[in-house]
Write an enzyme that holds these catalytic residues in place. Structure first.
Site: not given
Length: 563
Positions: A380-381
């Site tokens: 996600d990051d």
């Protein structure tokens, strides 16, 4: 709910533009000199209670502003007497027990009016025996609960081949569980000052009830296994005990960051410190000293209160600020944005982390949530950072591209068999782990999810970085299959269906706007259908427990923005 906002008049474009500029200026004013942005990550009071407990056990609580801690707990108690897991939940039993414990450890007597009110709340909900496993572990550490009522985890599991089952657990469960193998084996009871007991939080006749709860189905096999483990402990017949404990200790030591933390999350950090205390490490040992300072670095001290965050989010915050600024019209080459992008580039993780165990073909290149977390970059990051970098114009565009491509290539190799992506690991989907007595939070695994999958696809659609078409097709098939009958998508890493639907629509609109028009329209129509009468969107955290509540919740700026 209504299908249209109730607005008396349209908002002028001039007013919108002024609001955008004001927001941009505000964000720029928050930038740290090094280039990053960093906001508080809120949590419930149990995190702070557990941090206080660890300091009490180590005898380092004198380093804390104890009066501010007491004020924090008092301020977060609700009118019903309990403390909340999330805003407006009506109070949660285990959180309330841990907050009560913290106030007692701070010297507040049991007949204090706030604790009397809390005690009624707790007993009305079954008392300590009905609390979650981790609450019971924390109480057992100071003699307020029996270790017999805590599930056993034999240390020999560290020696099983193919890293089973530890690398079938989610990264956060693994980081919290391996140090607990040491604690649960030795079952220490630490003296604390003041000495307390919490007998007043047991309903009549339950003080010595140490039976693990039964589900009356096939999962009760784990209860029989637990009984077997406890018999082996009683008879001192635990095989390979010392070897398992040594392997767990080595694992903990190897995974401490230079900054002192473990896994970038407070539960793993606190449990690791408890393991070291159990092994009789000295408080002045550099490993312990760094660990305690890392916990303190997660804290926020105000004029009146002191509390601890569960995690810190500078990489995530910085990437979203950059995206927001550029997409709202700021010059992509603005010096402040370049400085933020350069800081993100400096945080790319080029070490092999725990993900390599199940993904030996991958090469590093991801980003984590925190300042330093080399063992646990996440998809996600990484995807959000790549999109942020793509939007900012730097002097070294070629170097930026190589960093982005390296990240995209790592993401590709992390694709799960199901076609989607999980957060930290590949194929981390053994559902049975959630049914272990130890896993009563039901958060033991990290399977592929619609929201993370959508983020990776959105990254691919926005940047056009090379990715094998077969991988893309599989991911799209997975994402489309995850759409609910009403048109929404579930989002694991945000609250919840509004969040998941927003991500899925963002991905599909970039990747396949024509081929999957029907799915896009259905998702958009669902969002419109649950708009609140005030024009905004909101969703209660109860939608995690009950999907019927996905359409309920007071409007918030964040949920409205996602929608």
């Amino acid at each position: 709910m209504t299908t249209a906002p109730l607005l008396d008049a349209p908002v002028s474009l001039d007013k919108v533009q002024k609001a955008i500029v004001a927001s941009q200026d505000f964000l720029l004013s928050l930038q740290y000199p090094e280039g990053y942005w960093w906001a508080e990550l809120e949590s419930n009071p149990s995190i702070t209670a557990e941090a206080l407990l660890v300091h009490k056990i180590w005898g380092t609580d004198t380093r804390l502003p104890l009066h501010k801690l007491e004020t924090y707990f008092r301020q977060h108690q609700r009118d019903h007497g309990g403390w909340e897991l999330f805003y407006g939940d009506g109070g949660e039993l285990s959180v309330s027990i841990e907050a009560y414990m913290a106030l007692r450890l701070l010297g507040v007597p049991s007949d204090d009016p706030a604790l009397a009110k809390a005690r009624t709340f707790i007993l009305d909900r079954g008392g300590i025996t009905k609390s979650r496993v981790f609450t019971k572990i924390h109480l057992a550490l100071i003699g307020c609960y029996s270790w017999r009522g805590v599930p056993s985890l034999p240390p020999w599991v560290m020696l099983l081949p193919n890293s089973f089952p530890m690398y079938e657990m989610s990264s956060w469960a693994r980081g919290s569980t391996i140090p607990l193998l040491i604690v649960l084996d030795k079952k220490p009871v630490f003296p604390v000052n003041p000495l307390i007991n919490l007998d007043e939080l047991y309903c009549p006749g339950t003080r010595f009830n140490v039976d693990l709860p039964s589900n009356n189905d096939w999962t009760d096999i784990f209860l029989f296994l637990d009984q077997g483990f406890k018999i082996a402990e009683d008879l001192n017949l635990v095989p390979f005990r010392e070897e398992g404990l040594k392997a767990a200790e080595q694992w903990v030591l190897e995974r401490q960051e230079d900054t002192g933390d473990w896994g970038g999350i407070i539960p793993a950090m606190l449990n690791s410190l408890l393991a070291l205390k159990t092994l009789n490490y000295a408080v002045k040992d550099p490993i312990v000293d760094r660990g305690l300072k890392a916990v303190e670095n997660f804290s926020i001290e105000g004029e009146a209160t002191y509390h601890v965050q569960p995690c810190i989010s500078p990489v995530w915050d910085t990437a979203w600020v950059l995206r927001a600024c550029v997409e709202s019209g700021m010059d992509p080459a603005a010096p402040a944005l370049q400085k933020g992008a350069d800081w993100l580039l400096s945080k790319q993780i080029l070490d092999y982390g725990d993900w390599i165990i199940k993904n030996p073909q991958g090469s590093p290149g991801g980003w984590a949530f925190e300042f330093d977390n080399r063992f646990y970059p996440d998809l996600d990051d990484t995807a959000v950072v790549v999109m942020a970098l793509n939007q900012v114009q730097l002097a070294d565009e070629a170097g930026k591209y190589q960093a982005m491509k390296r990240a995209s290539d790592w993401c590709a190799t992390m694709q799960c068999t199901g076609g989607g992506w999980g957060a930290f690991d590949i194929n981390n989907d053994h559902e049975w782990l959630n049914w272990l007595p130890y896993g009563d939070l039901k958060a033991m695994i990290d399977p592929n999810t619609a929201d993370v999958t959508a983020r990776v696809l959105e990254m691919r659609g926005e940047t056009q970085l090379p990715m094998d078409q077969h991988r893309i097709d599989r991911a799209l098939s997975y994402l489309l299959a995850e759409q609910e009958e009403d048109g929404s998508w579930f989002g694991r890493w945000g609250v919840n269906y509004i969040y998941g639907t927003s991500g899925a629509l963002s991905a599909l609109a970039l990747m396949t706007p024509k081929a999957h028009r029907r799915a896009i329209d259905k998702g958009a129509q669902w969002l419109v259908s649950c708009q609140n009468r005030d024009g905004g969107w909101g969703e209660t955290c109860w939608s995690y427990n009950d999907a019927q509540k996905k359409r309920e919740g007071d409007s918030t700026a964040s949920q409205t923005a996602w929608a």
